[in-house]
Motif scaffolding. Structure first.
Motif, PDB file in Angstrom:
ATOM      1  N   ASN A 178       0.866  -1.169   0.000  1.00 13.44           N
ATOM      2  CA  ASN A 178       0.000   0.000   0.000  1.00 13.44           C
ATOM      3  C   ASN A 178       0.904   1.220   0.000  1.00 13.44           C
ATOM      4  O   ASN A 178       1.755   1.374   0.879  1.00 13.44           O
ATOM      5  N   GLY A 225       0.317   4.263   0.599  1.00 11.28           N
ATOM      6  CA  GLY A 225       0.140   5.137   1.755  1.00 11.28           C
ATOM      7  C   GLY A 225       0.900   4.618   2.957  1.00 11.28           C
ATOM      8  O   GLY A 225       1.587   5.369   3.648  1.00 11.28           O
ATOM      9  N   LEU A 226       0.802   3.305   3.195  1.00 14.92           N
ATOM     10  CA  LEU A 226       1.525   2.730   4.329  1.00 14.92           C
ATOM     11  C   LEU A 226       3.027   2.742   4.076  1.00 14.92           C
ATOM     12  O   LEU A 226       3.817   2.868   5.017  1.00 14.92           O
ATOM     13  N   TRP A 245       4.512   5.169   2.675  1.00 14.68           N
ATOM     14  CA  TRP A 245       4.866   6.522   3.123  1.00 14.68           C
ATOM     15  C   TRP A 245       4.977   6.563   4.646  1.00 14.68           C
ATOM     16  O   TRP A 245       5.936   7.108   5.199  1.00 14.68           O
ATOM     17  N   VAL A 246       3.972   5.972   5.306  1.00 14.95           N
ATOM     18  CA  VAL A 246       3.966   5.977   6.777  1.00 14.95           C
ATOM     19  C   VAL A 246       5.244   5.339   7.307  1.00 14.95           C
ATOM     20  O   VAL A 246       5.893   5.870   8.219  1.00 14.95           O
ATOM     21  N   ALA A 247       5.647   4.208   6.712  1.00 13.21           N
ATOM     22  CA  ALA A 247       6.833   3.495   7.192  1.00 13.21           C
ATOM     23  C   ALA A 247       8.094   4.315   6.944  1.00 13.21           C
ATOM     24  O   ALA A 247       8.983   4.374   7.805  1.00 13.21           O
ATOM     25  N   LEU A 279      -4.871   2.435  -2.475  1.00 14.40           N
ATOM     26  CA  LEU A 279      -3.477   2.725  -2.800  1.00 14.40           C
ATOM     27  C   LEU A 279      -2.699   1.430  -2.933  1.00 14.40           C
ATOM     28  O   LEU A 279      -1.485   1.416  -2.786  1.00 14.40           O
TER      29      LEU A 279
END
Lengths: 222, 489
Positions: free
Chosen positions: B125, B127-128, B130-132, B191
């Motif tokens: 994903n 988005g995830l 990016w989070v990571a 995403l």
């Protein structure tokens, strides 16, 4: 539960966007750190309201959760952490003006005009996008960046980063009805932990340098 | 199973290291945890290279050949640096640079840092992802500022602020991608990387171009592309040396990995020219910008940091050039550079603790003072500057060759000139440090068995991959190359 039709929602999002724009322009004039942190909480509340409007329009359950997360993260936790850091380091001198605030305001207005000029053509392509939300989002992003360039105190820089992030949040709400829930949660956790770590480093800088003016951080070169 | 072990063990290890009361227990836990992580990572990568992919939780986690390649780099360097940390941090405690009760905190941050990188490359994903990647900045900033000195705090602050602002732009790119995906594919696709890659052709080309530019700025900041690299030499030089090895050898590549994922989607949406040319441009700029800083550098660890700017640039050039040779060399270079840089940062760690400085002018006669470290300093410098028969030579040769093969002669010539100057400069620095007269009497530094392993393994890989890349390894890299579908050519 679907409370609003799309027209009402668009009107509401338009008004919320305008209010957010006012807070962003106002943030340029505010020099007291405590007030600028409280203004972030107000922005958070407005963003939560925007998410709630989307939730009540689409009936999507994840949008309710997103609104709740926003209140918890952006209204309560993040400003709370920053106020605590501010309280602990007890600044001697509050005012800091690298760029005089009137000029900064003019710059901010200029950036807003640029944002409207550049983004409006894209925004008009989609039905759900409101006239104001996307340009406002980009304005918030640019004004946040301006804050970071114009102010040298470590806490002001953190405030600038959060303001930029708020702009992106508004864009996510307006353009895509919010991000997928897992991503929303992840971004929230990143924001909280990130502000905690930045607060920690700010305190260490204050202890070691006896100032949080980042102009003093320039020994590493080349 | 291996995927779950990989995503839980580093966190558990870190927490346990923090909780146990004794430094020696934390060290043992660290060694065991790093070994299990290494085993799980290699097992997972092998499985992926054999069957093509692996997934868990209904494709929330998804590993293909490209992520498996990154997993190998993360767990191998992560393991070596964890072992090297034991002796290094112990000596820091002995020298009074760090308090004994801070060691648990160090290992907690270290393993959490490894965990964020692993999470980044296995989530399906964007988005995830990016989070990571943002999480890697937050956690590793604590390690950069670990010593708490003025310089370390300055580096940590710059690193936090510049990378967070940079990566905010990447979030903008992620949002644009989500917007494009929702319009073309509906809300279900979200995403998800697999869905986006499969239907990339339906995405709005204009939006995807814009998205790629922002992602390139954002994740490019993390990857250390010039002119977004200002934080990098500070952070890499102020962190404890084992952490520097991971920052340089691995973390930069996780940023690059984020760029590559979007590159693949953008290629599907708008054709190969747009994003490939941007990668080529940023890569070439990074190589060229790094050269003068390498020549005039006075600090050993900053020198190595600028080498990283140069090598990440080389990899970006390789991906941008594309073609079977360029892609193969570029992706294998991910691993080769990680080994060479790991080795050199461990060497730098030994030298800096022995001489009490990272100023190259005060490091002299290393060959006599620390024979094995001194020899490895010369060998590592040969390796990183692309001297045959070491592994980096092979992949650099491939990248330059890809420049000629694709008709971009100017690119190839610029690379050759830059690499030649870097060789001369870096080699001069290394000779000065290895020979010459020692200026002071120094207390001996014991490297210890773990430190010896950390130095020996990358050296072995540098030599082995220089003369012979085993069949399974080259097939694994080829699988990742196949994902790029040949690139520009």
């Amino acid at each position: 539960m679907v409370l609003f039709d799309v027209e009402t929602a668009r009107g509401l999002l338009n008004s919320i966007s305008l209010l957010l724009l006012v807070t962003a322009l106002g943030s340029v004039l505010i020099l007291r750190l405590e007030s600028s942190i409280r203004l972030l909480a107000v922005q958070g509340l407005l963003l939560a309201a925007a998410a709630a409007v989307v939730a009540l329009t689409t009936g999507a359950s994840h949008a309710y959760v997103a609104a709740a997360i926003t209140v918890i993260v952006k209204v309560l936790i993040v400003p709370g952490i920053l106020l605590r850091v501010l309280c602990e380091i007890r600044l001697k001198k509050e005012v800091e003006a690298v760029i005089p605030s009137r000029i900064a305001l003019l710059l901010a207005i200029g950036l807003t005009l640029v944002a409207y000029y550049v983004v409006s053509p894209i925004a008009s392509r989609d039905a759900f996008l409101t006239g104001n939300a996307l340009p406002t989002a980009v304005s918030l992003l640019l004004i946040g960046l301006l804050t970071m360039l114009a102010r040298k105190k470590a806490i002001s820089q953190i405030v600038g980063i959060i303001a930029m992030e708020n702009g992106l949040y508004l864009m996510a709400v307006a353009a895509t009805r919010g991000l997928p829930l897992a991503v929303e949660l992840g971004v929230g956790v990143d924001l909280v932990v990130g502000v905690m770590v930045m607060g920690l480093v700010t305190r260490q800088i204050h202890r070691t340098f006896d100032t949080i003016n980042t102009d003093h951080l320039r020994s590493l070169r080349g | 199973m291996d995927l779950l072990v990989l995503l839980t063990v580093p966190l558990i290890t870190g927490l346990l290291c923090r909780l146990v009361p004794r430094q020696s227990w934390a060290e043992s836990l660290n060694a065991v945890g790093a070994t299990v992580t290494l085993g799980a990572g290699l097992a997972l990568a092998l499985r992926v290279f054999r069957v093509g992919q692996a997934s868990a939780f209904g494709e929330l986690l998804y590993v293909d050949a490209l992520s498996a390649l990154l997993i190998v780099v993360i767990v191998v360097v992560g393991f070596l640096a964890a072992l090297y940390s034991i002796g290094y941090m112990r000596r820091d405690v002995d020298h009074g640079k760090v308090r004994s009760d801070q060691i648990g905190w160090y290992y907690l941050c270290y393993h959490a840092f490894v965990w964020t990188m692993l999470a980044g490359v296995v989530v399906n994903n964007l988005g995830l992802l990016w989070v990571a990647i943002e999480a890697t900045t937050i956690v590793s900033a604590l390690l950069v500022g670990f010593y708490g000195s003025k310089a370390a705090l300055e580096a940590a602050w710059k690193y936090l602020i510049l990378c967070t602002v940079g990566i905010t732009f990447a979030l903008f790119g992620v949002l644009l991608t989500y917007y494009a995906s929702e319009r073309a594919l509906g809300e279900e696709a979200g995403l998800s990387w697999t869905a986006l890659a499969a239907h990339a052709g339906q995405l709005d080309p204009g939006l995807m171009k814009l998205a790629f530019v922002f992602v390139l700025i954002g994740f490019g900041t993390k990857a250390g592309f010039a002119p977004l690299h200002n934080w990098l030499p500070d952070a890499h030089s102020q962190a404890p040396s084992p952490v520097s090895a991971v920052l340089s050898g691995v973390l930069l590549k996780c940023g690059l990995y984020g760029v590559l994922r979007f590159h693949l989607i953008t290629v599907g949406a708008v054709g190969p020219e747009f994003s490939s040319n941007l990668l080529l441009g940023f890569g070439l700029l990074s190589v060229v910008v790094a050269v003068p800083f390498i020549l005039v550098q006075r600090d050993l660890k900053r020198l190595l940091a600028y080498h990283s700017v140069e090598h990440l640039g080389l990899i970006a050039v390789a991906i941008g050039l594309g073609g079977p040779i360029g892609l193969y060399a570029g992706l294998l270079h991910l691993f080769n550079h990680a080994m060479a840089k790991g080795l050199l940062f461990f060497v730098a760690g030994n030298l800096s603790q022995r001489y009490g400085t990272t100023q190259m002018a005060r490091i002299r006669s290393a060959i006599q003072v620390m024979p094995s470290t001194g020899v490895l300093l010369l060998l590592g410098t040969f390796a990183i500057t692309g001297v045959p028969p070491f592994a980096v030579f092979v992949t650099e040769f491939g990248i330059v060759g890809a420049g000629f093969a694709s008709g971009k002669v100017i690119v190839a010539v610029v690379l050759i000139v830059a690499l030649a100057i870097v060789f001369a400069g870096a080699f001069g620095h290394a000779l000065d440090m290895a020979f010459g007269r020692p200026r002071l009497r120094l207390a001996p530094v014991m490297i210890g068995p773990f430190g010896a392993i950390a130095l020996a393994v990358p050296t072995a890989f540098m030599v082995l991959f220089g003369v012979y890349v085993p069949g399974p390894v080259s097939q694994a890299v080829q699988q990742a190359v196949a994902m790029f579908g040949g690139g520009l050519q």
